[in-house]
Scaffold this motif. Structure first.
Motif, mmCIF file in Angstrom:
data_model
loop_
_atom_site.group_PDB
_atom_site.id
_atom_site.type_symbol
_atom_site.label_atom_id
_atom_site.label_comp_id
_atom_site.label_asym_id
_atom_site.label_seq_id
_atom_site.Cartn_x
_atom_site.Cartn_y
_atom_site.Cartn_z
ATOM 1 N N SER A 1 0.841 -1.201 0.000
ATOM 2 C CA SER A 1 0.000 0.000 0.000
ATOM 3 C C SER A 1 0.872 1.244 0.000
ATOM 4 O O SER A 1 1.859 1.324 0.730
ATOM 5 C CB SER A 1 -0.915 0.012 1.231
ATOM 6 N N CYS A 2 0.500 2.210 -0.781
ATOM 7 C CA CYS A 2 1.206 3.492 -0.804
ATOM 8 C C CYS A 2 0.807 4.295 0.434
ATOM 9 O O CYS A 2 -0.379 4.322 0.802
ATOM 10 C CB CYS A 2 0.842 4.267 -2.074
ATOM 11 N N SER B 1 -2.221 6.588 0.074
ATOM 12 C CA SER B 1 -3.459 6.004 -0.477
ATOM 13 C C SER B 1 -4.709 6.710 0.051
ATOM 14 O O SER B 1 -5.670 6.925 -0.699
ATOM 15 C CB SER B 1 -3.524 4.505 -0.159
ATOM 16 N N GLU B 2 -4.711 7.084 1.338
ATOM 17 C CA GLU B 2 -5.890 7.765 1.885
ATOM 18 C C GLU B 2 -6.059 9.156 1.279
ATOM 19 O O GLU B 2 -7.174 9.615 1.044
ATOM 20 C CB GLU B 2 -5.772 7.871 3.405
ATOM 21 N N CYS C 1 -4.564 6.042 -3.970
ATOM 22 C CA CYS C 1 -3.680 5.107 -4.677
ATOM 23 C C CYS C 1 -4.110 3.672 -4.407
ATOM 24 O O CYS C 1 -4.412 3.306 -3.261
ATOM 25 C CB CYS C 1 -2.227 5.292 -4.226
ATOM 26 N N LEU C 2 -4.124 2.867 -5.449
ATOM 27 C CA LEU C 2 -4.442 1.448 -5.299
ATOM 28 C C LEU C 2 -3.194 0.682 -4.874
ATOM 29 O O LEU C 2 -2.066 1.127 -5.088
ATOM 30 C CB LEU C 2 -4.972 0.888 -6.620
ATOM 31 N N ASP C 3 -3.414 -0.482 -4.257
ATOM 32 C CA ASP C 3 -2.282 -1.316 -3.856
ATOM 33 C C ASP C 3 -1.493 -1.754 -5.081
ATOM 34 O O ASP C 3 -2.048 -1.950 -6.169
ATOM 35 C CB ASP C 3 -2.771 -2.554 -3.093
ATOM 36 N N CYS D 1 5.419 4.897 -6.893
ATOM 37 C CA CYS D 1 3.979 4.642 -6.989
ATOM 38 C C CYS D 1 3.464 5.189 -8.317
ATOM 39 O O CYS D 1 3.675 6.366 -8.645
ATOM 40 C CB CYS D 1 3.251 5.302 -5.820
ATOM 41 N N TYR E 1 0.560 5.884 -9.146
ATOM 42 C CA TYR E 1 -0.614 6.739 -9.007
ATOM 43 C C TYR E 1 -0.248 8.159 -8.553
ATOM 44 O O TYR E 1 -0.703 9.137 -9.143
ATOM 45 C CB TYR E 1 -1.609 6.114 -8.009
#
Length: 747
Positions: free
Chosen positions: A483-484, A487-488, A492-494, A508, A510
């Motif tokens: 996980s980035c 992400s929150e 960003c997706l895993d 990453c 994303y």
């Protein structure tokens, strides 16, 4: 009334002694306490004659036992001496050592930084019937006697900037500089210009100041001391200390103390002894030139004989520095050194040739330091061969660049001027001829061809494929999703580890967050294949202070990395452009710098200068100066900076690239003085880490305080790069800043 005043003075002396020895039980202190207490109880009932007799007896007892206690002082006791409010301060020195002075750059609470004092002073000397007023610029940290606004002598960036400004004024006026070091360390703030940036700037400029610099050290704490401590003659007070870190800081690191916890006094005492911080330790290692003897238990404002001794020592030191670079000097030098005759007049202004010799002697002085603190495992024949190669390159460079190059430049300049005149006179005719020539088949360029100097680096087609990466991170072997951390925030997706650390180079796809990557990734994916040729790999980090437990830690680092120090030096090429590289490896003791790393860095800079090649410092991460080496480590700050300055003044191109976490001494000296500094997007850059800032200032800093874009906004670095574009961007930087074959300012 006189008796009461004397009693009060004795009480203050006792309190001072108790403060120095802390909570330690001592029979001599207990005796003084008992005798003074008994006298105070009996004093109202005694006759004046008996009072005076017993007071005289007490004074003799205090003097006698203070001399005994002097011999029992530990390194940590000396630390408490220099920190005590009754310790002499710079204002006391200005009042008692110099004959007159004017404070400049602001005063007290209304100064730009009350922790730094600047004064234009003079020393009056009578030789025979003639009186000489010799001007000098006095610069130093001011702790005062318990004045809170002085910030304990911890100077902020603008205070060090003020010091540098008046060093340049002294240079303009051709007068010596006397610096006094009374600091536990610089204030670790990153507001413009930034603590690390300003210390680096001070070191770089001091290396080239063309007037004598004399330094006197009382409390010399790491980078704060170095900011004004690069001097031709370094004197140290006998109760002073000079260290890479405070004993408490070293104890916190050794004891792995977490926030909110405190170290034990025993561990602090142990670290103070291990760090070899006293004047005697530093004199033995060669980092100071002389010790100035203080009264028992340290100099205080009423010790007028000490001020007289200090005055003689700074005058003598200034005379020696000046005579060392003068032409006619033999008898005066003999009188100063052998006879210690202070009544020898030496004019302190320098001529042009003397200034050149001064800079050269300063460089040679620092270049020769810390040679005992590392191991050079090269066999004798290899050392001789290396010296021979250096000599050969020096001869080649002299003829190629200094002799032939100078004539080529003159011819080239004449040709350019002639061409310019012809173009101005025959512009129309030349344009028509040029247009006709361009139409001929053999003058035509291929469609789309552009000049290399003006083309921008771009993400090459197909670069997202793992086949383009010569080296794949071992992290790509993990069969798991990652996980980035953003992400929150960005949704960003895993990412699957083989994709993230293989195809995407740890970035990453994303949001562009950069995950940490090994330094090997850069070695194999930035530089041309099979172009890396390491040199000086036999230079080995050691344990020069016999620091307990450090030998084992060093061996572990050597075994884990396969390197003998935290600095790898090599020649390589990037798209055919040759470059000398010094790489600081975070994997080896956090990328910390000691004597071995400093020596390798200097030799790499010297190699780049001899071969007329650009020099790249790639900082995969550095935790700062290696504390277990004490001043053997901190002295690398001025040593390496002076080598860099010599290279840059010869016309070299010096580029620094930061990655991961880069802090403290190296950033505040030989890295931070580069005119071209860049960072990989994931980098954190600063003078002190969040924990140190919290401990020293009590401030909670924001999470992004050290991020690269903050360093960019205050001008510390000049650009932020994506990891996948480092190769292209470095090539672009080398081409635009130096040109394919031109890395020295030959014009």
């Amino acid at each position: 009334m006189d008796i009461e005043k004397q009693i009060q003075e004795l009480q203050e002396r006792l309190k001072y002694i108790e403060d120095i020895f802390g909570s330690k039980e001592n029979a001599n202190i207990a005796l003084l306490r008992s005798k003074l207490s008994d006298f105070i109880k009996r004093y109202p009932k005694l006759e004046l004659k008996d009072c005076k007799r017993q007071i005289a007896s007490l004074l003799d007892l205090f003097s006698f036992l203070e001399k005994k206690l002097e011999k029992q002082l530990t390194p940590m006791d000396k630390v408490r001496i220099v920190r005590h409010p009754q310790r002499i301060c710079l204002k006391d020195i200005l009042e008692n050592v110099y004959d007159n002075y004017t404070e400049i750059g602001g005063q007290d609470e209304y100064s730009i930084d009350p922790a730094m004092i600047i004064a234009r002073a003079y020393i009056t000397r009578k030789v025979g019937n003639k009186v000489y007023n010799q001007p000098v610029m006095v610069i130093g940290q001011e702790k005062g006697h318990g004045q809170e606004f002085r910030n304990g002598g911890s100077v902020k960036p603008w205070g060090n900037a003020k010091a540098l400004q008046y060093m340049k004024v002294a240079e303009t006026e051709n007068i010596p500089i006397h610096t006094y070091i009374f600091t536990p360390g610089s204030y670790p703030i990153e507001d413009y210009p930034g603590a690390a940036q300003q210390i680096a700037r001070n070191l770089y400029e001091m290396a080239g100041i063309t007037v004598p610099i004399i330094t006197v050290i009382s409390e010399g704490g790491s980078g704060g001391a170095e900011a004004i401590g690069l001097a031709d003659m370094r004197l140290m007070l006998s109760h002073g200390y000079y260290s890479v870190i405070s004993p408490e800081g070293a104890a916190a690191i050794e004891g792995r103390i977490k926030p909110g916890m405190s170290t034990t006094p025993e561990l602090v005492e142990k670290c103070a002894a291990q760090l070899k911080i006293t004047a005697e330790d530093n004199l033995r290692m060669g980092y100071i030139d002389r010790i100035i003897k203080e009264p028992p238990l340290g100099a205080r404002p009423e010790d007028y004989d000490f001020f007289k001794r200090l005055r003689q020592e700074v005058i003598r030191a200034t005379d020696e520095v000046v005579l060392n670079v003068r032409g006619i000097k033999f008898f005066r030098t003999f009188a100063l050194r052998k006879l210690k005759n202070p009544n020898i007049y030496v004019r302190w202004t320098l001529g042009a040739k003397s200034k050149e010799r001064l800079i050269w002697r300063r460089y040679r002085k620092f270049r020769g330091l810390s040679q005992h603190a590392y191991i050079d495992n090269r066999p004798a024949w290899k050392k001789v061969l290396s010296k021979g190669m250096d000599l050969a390159w020096a001869i080649y460079s002299f003829f190629r660049y200094d002799i032939l190059g100078r004539h080529q430049r003159k011819i080239s300049q004449v040709v350019e001027d002639v061409q310019g005149e012809l173009h101005a006179a025959l512009g129309k005719t030349i344009q028509q001829v040029s247009r006709i020539l361009r139409e001929l088949p053999f003058f035509k360029k291929e469609k789309g061809e552009t000049s290399e100097l003006t083309s921008l680096s771009t993400w090459e087609k197909g670069s997202a494929s793992h086949t383009d990466w010569t080296y794949i991170s071992p992290q790509a072997r993990q069969d798991r999703a990652i996980s980035c951390p953003n992400s929150e925030k960005y949704g960003c997706l895993d990412l699957w580890a083989p994709d993230l650390f293989g195809d995407f180079a740890g970035v990453c796809s994303y949001c562009g967050h950069h995950f940490p990557m090994e330094y090997e990734w850069y070695l194999y994916n930035v530089f041309d294949p099979r172009s890396i040729h390491e040199f000086n790999e036999e230079i080995e980090a050691t344990n020069p202070l016999d620091y307990e437990g450090f030998e084992h830690k060093l061996e572990q680092a050597k075994k884990m990395t396969g390197h003998k120090s935290g600095c790898m030096t090599f020649e390589a090429s990037i798209k055919g452009l040759k470059v000398v590289v010094a790489l600081l490896m975070a994997k080896f003791r956090g990328g910390s710098v000691g004597a071995a790393e400093g020596e390798k860095f200097i030799r790499a800079v010297e190699r780049a200068r001899l071969k007329h090649m650009p020099f790249l410092a790639y900082v995969h991460g550095t935790a700062g100066i290696r504390i277990q080496e004490g001043t053997n480590g901190v002295i690398q700050m001025p040593r390496c900076t002076m080598a860099v300055r010599r290279y840059l003044e010869a016309g070299g191109l010096y580029v620094v690239l930061y990655d991961t976490n880069s802090y403290a001494g190296p950033v505040a000296s030989f890295l931070g003085c580069s005119p071209y500094q860049f960072a990989v997007r994931s980098a954190n850059i600063g003078f002190a880490g969040p924990g140190v800032i919290k401990e020293t200032t009590g401030l909670d800093i924001p999470p992004d305080y050290h991020r690269a874009y903050r360093a960019l906004s205050r001008g510390h670095i000049q650009g932020i790069w994506d990891r996948r574009e480092v190769r292209n961007n470095l090539f672009q930087a080398l081409v635009t800043m130096g040109g394919r074959n031109l890395y020295y300012r030959l014009g």
